[in-house]
Design a protein around this motif. Structure first.
Motif, PDB file in Angstrom:
ATOM      1  N   GLY A 162       0.912  -1.293   0.006  1.00 36.82           N
ATOM      2  CA  GLY A 162       0.096  -0.197  -0.032  1.00 36.82           C
ATOM      3  C   GLY A 162       0.811   1.219   0.169  1.00 36.82           C
ATOM      4  O   GLY A 162       0.405   2.302   0.558  1.00 36.82           O
ATOM      5  N   ALA A 163       1.983   1.355  -0.276  1.00 37.53           N
ATOM      6  CA  ALA A 163       2.809   2.349  -0.468  1.00 37.53           C
ATOM      7  C   ALA A 163       2.160   3.526  -1.455  1.00 37.53           C
ATOM      8  O   ALA A 163       1.297   3.276  -2.357  1.00 37.53           O
ATOM      9  CB  ALA A 163       4.162   2.116  -1.188  1.00 37.53           C
ATOM     10  N   ASP A 164       2.436   4.821  -1.134  1.00 38.85           N
ATOM     11  CA  ASP A 164       1.828   5.918  -2.125  1.00 38.85           C
ATOM     12  C   ASP A 164       2.460   5.677  -3.356  1.00 38.85           C
ATOM     13  O   ASP A 164       1.621   6.329  -4.303  1.00 38.85           O
ATOM     14  CB  ASP A 164       2.370   7.395  -1.572  1.00 38.85           C
ATOM     15  CG  ASP A 164       1.817   7.460   0.093  1.00 38.85           C
ATOM     16  OD1 ASP A 164       0.565   7.118   0.140  1.00 38.85           O
ATOM     17  OD2 ASP A 164       2.574   7.836   0.742  1.00 38.85           O
ATOM     18  N   LEU A 165       3.505   5.543  -3.638  1.00 45.69           N
ATOM     19  CA  LEU A 165       4.240   5.208  -5.055  1.00 45.69           C
ATOM     20  C   LEU A 165       5.018   3.792  -5.195  1.00 45.69           C
ATOM     21  O   LEU A 165       6.113   3.715  -4.208  1.00 45.69           O
ATOM     22  CB  LEU A 165       5.005   6.515  -5.358  1.00 45.69           C
ATOM     23  CG  LEU A 165       5.817   6.389  -6.554  1.00 45.69           C
ATOM     24  CD1 LEU A 165       4.776   6.431  -7.877  1.00 45.69           C
ATOM     25  CD2 LEU A 165       6.939   7.488  -6.758  1.00 45.69           C
ATOM     26  N   THR A 166       4.530   3.082  -5.951  1.00 47.76           N
ATOM     27  CA  THR A 166       5.283   1.902  -6.140  1.00 47.76           C
ATOM     28  C   THR A 166       5.494   1.920  -7.672  1.00 47.76           C
ATOM     29  O   THR A 166       4.836   2.191  -8.653  1.00 47.76           O
ATOM     30  CB  THR A 166       4.413   0.787  -5.754  1.00 47.76           C
ATOM     31  OG1 THR A 166       3.852   0.735  -4.556  1.00 47.76           O
ATOM     32  CG2 THR A 166       5.033  -0.756  -6.128  1.00 47.76           C
ATOM     33  N   LEU A 167       6.933   1.660  -7.914  1.00 44.08           N
ATOM     34  CA  LEU A 167       7.495   1.291  -9.269  1.00 44.08           C
ATOM     35  C   LEU A 167       7.796  -0.122  -9.730  1.00 44.08           C
ATOM     36  O   LEU A 167       8.684  -0.727  -8.725  1.00 44.08           O
ATOM     37  CB  LEU A 167       8.464   2.311  -9.290  1.00 44.08           C
ATOM     38  CG  LEU A 167       8.397   3.940  -9.361  1.00 44.08           C
ATOM     39  CD1 LEU A 167       9.710   4.608  -9.662  1.00 44.08           C
ATOM     40  CD2 LEU A 167       7.147   4.480 -10.343  1.00 44.08           C
ATOM     41  N   VAL A 168       7.600  -0.451 -10.803  1.00 44.38           N
ATOM     42  CA  VAL A 168       7.781  -1.970 -11.312  1.00 44.38           C
ATOM     43  C   VAL A 168       8.849  -1.523 -12.308  1.00 44.38           C
ATOM     44  O   VAL A 168       8.652  -1.115 -13.342  1.00 44.38           O
ATOM     45  CB  VAL A 168       6.813  -2.611 -11.749  1.00 44.38           C
ATOM     46  CG1 VAL A 168       7.134  -4.080 -12.304  1.00 44.38           C
ATOM     47  CG2 VAL A 168       5.634  -2.878 -10.652  1.00 44.38           C
TER      48      VAL A 168
END
Length: 234
Positions: A110-116
């Motif tokens: 549930g992070a505010d911003l997640t990058l794959v």
């Protein structure tokens, strides 16, 4: 509201990890929580804790709250070669569904911003019939394109943007990364990219010494990524 993006590039070695880490650092400076996934990484070193990849470790350093390495990089491969070849040599089969399940475990944080972060460019193979693009499609999240500024980058960027659109995904933004400081007519190339790419430019990152997430973050703009209508809400 959680924002999630898939980071790809116009080629390999054009600074996807550098830019992704910079974006995460910029988010942290805003007081946001961050997470990252490097679903498959080839070119890992053997350590007492197991195989570790420098790019994955760079991303891990920008995750707040801290994220376990095995969550961030579920498939670590030793040879610095194409992932599907390295996986085959290790007796593994990579699939988009398998990697998507690993990404979803991080999304659950549930992070505010997640990058794959992908590997190489948009069409890097996972197996005989799937590419990393199939992972992005499976996740159904917008894409950030890192454009390595060098001769040929306009063609590579436009072809990648067309492929992303053809695959039914949104190009949320792009970052220009100066990988060739001797590039002729760089400003003219940038103007052409800005005119032809169907997404906002999130920043132009020059050659920086010393290179670090904090110095890269200073050249990036997050507003387009963090708007309530962008990304994927949880």
């Amino acid at each position: 509201m959680s924002q999630r993006y898939f980071v790809t590039g116009t080629d390999t070695e054009i600074g996807k990890t550098t830019i992704a880490a910079g974006l995460l650092h910029a988010a942290r400076l805003r007081g946001l929580t961050t997470a990252a996934v490097k679903p498959v990484a080839a070119g890992c070193e053997s350590t007492a804790a197991g195989l570790r990849n420098d790019d994955a470790l760079t991303l891990q350093a920008e995750c707040l709250p801290p994220l376990d390495y095995d969550l961030l990089n579920p498939v670590a491969l030793a040879p610095p070669i194409a992932p599907h070849i390295a996986a085959r040599e290790a007796g593994l089969t990579l699939t988009a569904a398998q990697l998507a399940a690993a990404c979803n475990k991080v999304f659950e944080q549930g992070a505010d911003l997640t990058l794959v972060e992908g590997a190489g460019g948009w069409r890097v193979p996972l197996n005989d019939r799937q590419t990393l693009a199939d992972l992005a499609i499976e996740l159904n999240i917008p894409v950030i394109l890192v454009v390595g500024l060098r001769l040929g980058c306009i063609n590579h960027a436009l072809l990648t943007a067309e492929a992303i659109a053809a695959d039914g995904l949104q190009l949320a933004g792009w970052v220009a990364n100066q990988v060739d400081p001797q590039m002729d007519r760089q400003q003219h190339n940038l103007q052409t990219l800005q005119a032809l790419l169907p997404a906002p430019c999130l920043g132009v990152v020059p050659r920086i010494e010393p290179l670090g997430s904090a110095t890269v973050a200073a050249h990036l703009q997050l507003d387009a990524l963090l708007a309530p209508t962008s990304g994927m809400s949880s």
